[in-house]
Design a protein around this motif. Structure first.
Motif, PDB file in Angstrom:
ATOM      1  N   GLN A 179      -6.222  11.423  -6.210  1.00 11.61           N
ATOM      2  CA  GLN A 179      -6.771  12.395  -7.149  1.00 11.61           C
ATOM      3  C   GLN A 179      -7.785  11.797  -8.123  1.00 11.61           C
ATOM      4  OE1 GLN A 179      -3.203  14.348  -8.751  1.00 11.61           O
ATOM      5  NE2 GLN A 179      -3.782  16.145  -7.543  1.00 11.61           N
ATOM      6  N   LEU A 180      -7.717  10.495  -8.383  1.00 10.62           N
ATOM      7  CA  LEU A 180      -8.687   9.857  -9.271  1.00 10.62           C
ATOM      8  C   LEU A 180      -9.785   9.147  -8.483  1.00 10.62           C
ATOM      9  CD1 LEU A 180      -6.368   8.535 -12.124  1.00 10.62           C
ATOM     10  CD2 LEU A 180      -7.689  10.659 -12.012  1.00 10.62           C
ATOM     11  N   GLY A 181      -9.884   9.465  -7.205  1.00 10.06           N
ATOM     12  CA  GLY A 181     -10.979   8.963  -6.383  1.00 10.06           C
ATOM     13  C   GLY A 181     -10.749   7.629  -5.715  1.00 10.06           C
ATOM     14  N   GLU A 182      -9.533   7.104  -5.785  1.00  5.31           N
ATOM     15  CA  GLU A 182      -9.292   5.794  -5.175  1.00  5.31           C
ATOM     16  C   GLU A 182      -9.104   5.921  -3.665  1.00  5.31           C
ATOM     17  OE1 GLU A 182      -5.079   7.163  -5.977  1.00  5.31           O
ATOM     18  OE2 GLU A 182      -7.018   7.402  -6.927  1.00  5.31           O
ATOM     19  N   ASN A 183      -9.432   4.825  -2.969  1.00  2.39           N
ATOM     20  CA  ASN A 183      -9.245   4.745  -1.522  1.00  2.39           C
ATOM     21  C   ASN A 183      -7.884   4.176  -1.148  1.00  2.39           C
ATOM     22  OD1 ASN A 183     -12.476   3.740  -1.810  1.00  2.39           O
ATOM     23  ND2 ASN A 183     -12.048   5.447  -0.451  1.00  2.39           N
TER      24      ASN A 183
ATOM     25  N   VAL B 112       0.875  -1.171   0.000  1.00  3.08           N
ATOM     26  CA  VAL B 112       0.000   0.000   0.000  1.00  3.08           C
ATOM     27  C   VAL B 112       0.913   1.222   0.000  1.00  3.08           C
ATOM     28  CG1 VAL B 112      -1.698   1.321   1.329  1.00  3.08           C
ATOM     29  CG2 VAL B 112      -1.839  -1.183   1.266  1.00  3.08           C
ATOM     30  N   THR B 113       0.688   2.145  -0.941  1.00  4.80           N
ATOM     31  CA  THR B 113       1.516   3.352  -0.979  1.00  4.80           C
ATOM     32  C   THR B 113       0.762   4.582  -0.488  1.00  4.80           C
ATOM     33  OG1 THR B 113       0.970   3.787  -3.294  1.00  4.80           O
ATOM     34  CG2 THR B 113       2.966   2.481  -2.839  1.00  4.80           C
ATOM     35  N   ALA B 114      -0.580   4.532  -0.491  1.00  5.12           N
ATOM     36  CA  ALA B 114      -1.378   5.657   0.003  1.00  5.12           C
ATOM     37  C   ALA B 114      -2.786   5.169   0.304  1.00  5.12           C
ATOM     38  CB  ALA B 114      -1.425   6.788  -1.024  1.00  5.12           C
ATOM     39  N   VAL B 115      -3.447   5.869   1.228  1.00  6.75           N
ATOM     40  CA  VAL B 115      -4.858   5.616   1.524  1.00  6.75           C
ATOM     41  C   VAL B 115      -5.584   6.957   1.526  1.00  6.75           C
ATOM     42  CG1 VAL B 115      -4.460   3.468   2.785  1.00  6.75           C
ATOM     43  CG2 VAL B 115      -4.442   5.637   4.035  1.00  6.75           C
ATOM     44  N   SER B 116      -6.834   6.951   1.060  1.00 13.35           N
ATOM     45  CA  SER B 116      -7.597   8.195   0.913  1.00 13.35           C
ATOM     46  C   SER B 116      -9.063   7.946   1.213  1.00 13.35           C
ATOM     47  CB  SER B 116      -7.463   8.719  -0.530  1.00 13.35           C
ATOM     48  OG  SER B 116      -6.112   8.842  -0.910  1.00 13.35           O
ATOM     49  N   ARG B 117      -9.741   9.005   1.628  1.00 11.65           N
ATOM     50  CA  ARG B 117     -11.198   8.940   1.798  1.00 11.65           C
ATOM     51  C   ARG B 117     -11.745  10.356   1.746  1.00 11.65           C
ATOM     52  NH1 ARG B 117     -12.652  10.786   6.741  1.00 11.65           N
ATOM     53  NH2 ARG B 117     -11.124  10.539   8.383  1.00 11.65           N
ATOM     54  N   ASN B 118     -13.037  10.447   1.475  1.00 11.22           N
ATOM     55  CA  ASN B 118     -13.700  11.738   1.443  1.00 11.22           C
ATOM     56  C   ASN B 118     -15.117  11.558   1.967  1.00 11.22           C
ATOM     57  OD1 ASN B 118     -14.445  14.383   0.969  1.00 11.22           O
ATOM     58  ND2 ASN B 118     -13.525  14.459  -1.059  1.00 11.22           N
ATOM     59  N   GLU B 119     -15.529  12.447   2.851  1.00  9.50           N
ATOM     60  CA  GLU B 119     -16.861  12.385   3.449  1.00  9.50           C
ATOM     61  C   GLU B 119     -17.942  12.903   2.511  1.00  9.50           C
ATOM     62  OE1 GLU B 119     -14.279  14.127   4.809  1.00  9.50           O
ATOM     63  OE2 GLU B 119     -13.653  12.786   6.413  1.00  9.50           O
TER      64      GLU B 119
ATOM     65  N   SER C 271     -11.934  13.842  -6.282  1.00  8.74           N
ATOM     66  CA  SER C 271     -10.712  13.380  -5.614  1.00  8.74           C
ATOM     67  C   SER C 271     -10.978  13.097  -4.139  1.00  8.74           C
ATOM     68  CB  SER C 271      -9.616  14.443  -5.746  1.00  8.74           C
ATOM     69  OG  SER C 271      -9.279  14.634  -7.098  1.00  8.74           O
ATOM     70  N   LYS C 272     -10.074  12.330  -3.545  1.00 11.29           N
ATOM     71  CA  LYS C 272     -10.153  11.993  -2.123  1.00 11.29           C
ATOM     72  C   LYS C 272      -8.818  12.346  -1.478  1.00 11.29           C
ATOM     73  CE  LYS C 272     -13.474   8.376  -2.935  1.00 11.29           C
ATOM     74  NZ  LYS C 272     -14.360   7.553  -2.182  1.00 11.29           N
ATOM     75  N   PRO C 273      -8.835  13.134  -0.405  1.00 10.16           N
ATOM     76  CA  PRO C 273      -7.570  13.519   0.228  1.00 10.16           C
ATOM     77  C   PRO C 273      -6.849  12.326   0.862  1.00 10.16           C
ATOM     78  CG  PRO C 273      -9.435  14.737   1.182  1.00 10.16           C
ATOM     79  CD  PRO C 273      -9.994  13.745   0.233  1.00 10.16           C
ATOM     80  N   PRO C 274      -5.531  12.267   0.699  1.00  6.95           N
ATOM     81  CA  PRO C 274      -4.744  11.217   1.358  1.00  6.95           C
ATOM     82  C   PRO C 274      -4.837  11.340   2.886  1.00  6.95           C
ATOM     83  CG  PRO C 274      -3.476  12.251  -0.389  1.00  6.95           C
ATOM     84  CD  PRO C 274      -4.706  13.087  -0.193  1.00  6.95           C
ATOM     85  N   ARG C 275      -4.770  10.201   3.556  1.00  3.22           N
ATOM     86  CA  ARG C 275      -4.857  10.121   5.017  1.00  3.22           C
ATOM     87  C   ARG C 275      -3.687   9.300   5.556  1.00  3.22           C
ATOM     88  NH1 ARG C 275      -9.423  13.358   6.340  1.00  3.22           N
ATOM     89  NH2 ARG C 275     -10.771  13.251   4.504  1.00  3.22           N
ATOM     90  N   GLU C 276      -3.471   9.405   6.850  1.00  9.50           N
ATOM     91  CA  GLU C 276      -2.439   8.578   7.493  1.00  9.50           C
ATOM     92  C   GLU C 276      -2.881   7.125   7.582  1.00  9.50           C
ATOM     93  OE1 GLU C 276      -1.038  10.096  11.213  1.00  9.50           O
ATOM     94  OE2 GLU C 276      -0.744  12.113  10.398  1.00  9.50           O
ATOM     95  N   SER C 277      -4.200   6.907   7.695  1.00 14.01           N
ATOM     96  CA  SER C 277      -4.757   5.560   7.750  1.00 14.01           C
ATOM     97  C   SER C 277      -6.239   5.642   7.409  1.00 14.01           C
ATOM     98  CB  SER C 277      -4.576   4.940   9.145  1.00 14.01           C
ATOM     99  OG  SER C 277      -5.355   5.636  10.098  1.00 14.01           O
ATOM    100  N   ILE C 278      -6.809   4.490   7.056  1.00 11.00           N
ATOM    101  CA  ILE C 278      -8.254   4.364   6.892  1.00 11.00           C
ATOM    102  C   ILE C 278      -8.687   3.108   7.631  1.00 11.00           C
ATOM    103  CG2 ILE C 278      -8.498   5.643   4.714  1.00 11.00           C
ATOM    104  CD1 ILE C 278      -8.524   2.915   3.250  1.00 11.00           C
ATOM    105  N   ARG C 279      -9.935   3.100   8.050  1.00  9.01           N
ATOM    106  CA  ARG C 279     -10.511   1.917   8.709  1.00  9.01           C
ATOM    107  C   ARG C 279     -11.508   1.292   7.738  1.00  9.01           C
ATOM    108  NH1 ARG C 279     -10.991   0.246  13.908  1.00  9.01           N
ATOM    109  NH2 ARG C 279     -10.286   2.265  14.672  1.00  9.01           N
ATOM    110  N   LEU C 280     -11.281   0.012   7.423  1.00 10.71           N
ATOM    111  CA  LEU C 280     -12.215  -0.733   6.587  1.00 10.71           C
ATOM    112  C   LEU C 280     -13.221  -1.418   7.494  1.00 10.71           C
ATOM    113  CD1 LEU C 280      -9.725  -2.364   4.050  1.00 10.71           C
ATOM    114  CD2 LEU C 280     -11.041  -0.251   3.804  1.00 10.71           C
ATOM    115  N   LEU C 281     -14.505  -1.314   7.129  1.00  6.37           N
ATOM    116  CA  LEU C 281     -15.598  -1.908   7.892  1.00  6.37           C
ATOM    117  C   LEU C 281     -16.226  -3.034   7.077  1.00  6.37           C
ATOM    118  CD1 LEU C 281     -17.276   1.409   9.118  1.00  6.37           C
ATOM    119  CD2 LEU C 281     -15.641  -0.035  10.359  1.00  6.37           C
ATOM    120  N   ALA C 282     -16.267  -4.241   7.647  1.00  2.25           N
ATOM    121  CA  ALA C 282     -16.790  -5.407   6.939  1.00  2.25           C
ATOM    122  C   ALA C 282     -18.202  -5.138   6.423  1.00  2.25           C
ATOM    123  CB  ALA C 282     -16.777  -6.629   7.844  1.00  2.25           C
TER     124      ALA C 282
END
Length: 181
Positions: free
Chosen positions: A82-86, A5-12, A17-28
């Motif tokens: 920038q292309l909307g990926e998480n 993993v080289t980057a993680v992103s999310r947007n509310e 685009s989705k801003p890069p974050r230090e981490s994301i939490r995946l929910l089953a």
């Protein structure tokens, strides 16, 4: 196959685009906590208007970092989120995975690959001409090749950070090729 993993992103909110974050939490069964596309049913803004009750097969968007280098050689500067990926990866042939492949991320998160991301015309609003670079027509088969990543659902939750490993577990044979979702 093992990658990283080289980057993680999310947007509310809905945004290209989705801003890069230090981490994301995946929910089953849901997706990325706090991301506008998380949910059991479809969350794609356009598709919600005519298919609101379909299962959300697009909970998490993954993109291979190698695409950014390919695009840069063609004059398009693009970076993670920038292309909307998480989740941005390196060293994993995401586009070559079969449907149902499992991706083990970090210390316990598991994603199941559901299909290819279907690029939309908004890509040209972000960078004019970019849409033509993220898919290509195969001159022999007449089929389109989509390069803008894969979609997945969360089978097991967990925290994902840049630097985490990505391990691929293919489903039993026969493998089904990825299709647009």
């Amino acid at each position: 196959m093992t990658g990283q993993v080289t980057a993680v992103s999310r947007n509310e909110t809905y945004s290209f685009s989705k801003p890069p974050r230090e981490s994301i939490r995946l929910l089953a069964g849901l997706g990325v906590e706090g991301d506008v596309h998380a949910g059991e049913t479809i969350r794609h803004q356009f598709r919600m208007t005519y298919e609101p009750d379909l299962p959300n097969l697009r909970q998490v968007h993954l993109m291979h970092e190698e695409l950014f280098g390919e695009l840069a050689r063609k004059g398009f500067e693009v970076s993670a989120g920038q292309l909307g990926e998480n989740i941005t990866t390196r060293g994993v042939d995401l586009l070559g995975l079969p449907t149902g492949a499992l991706l083990r991320l970090g210390e316990g998160a598991v994603l199941e690959v559901t299909g290819l991301r279907n690029p939309c015309a908004k890509i040209n609003d972000f960078r004019p001409g970019l849409l033509g670079e993220v898919f290509a027509l195969d001159p022999v088969s007449g089929e389109f090749t989509f390069k803008s990543g894969v979609m997945a659902v969360v089978r097991q939750g967990g925290i994902v950070r840049p630097g985490d490993s990505v391990e691929v577990e293919n489903p039993p044979l026969p493998h089904r090729p990825l299709e647009r979702v």
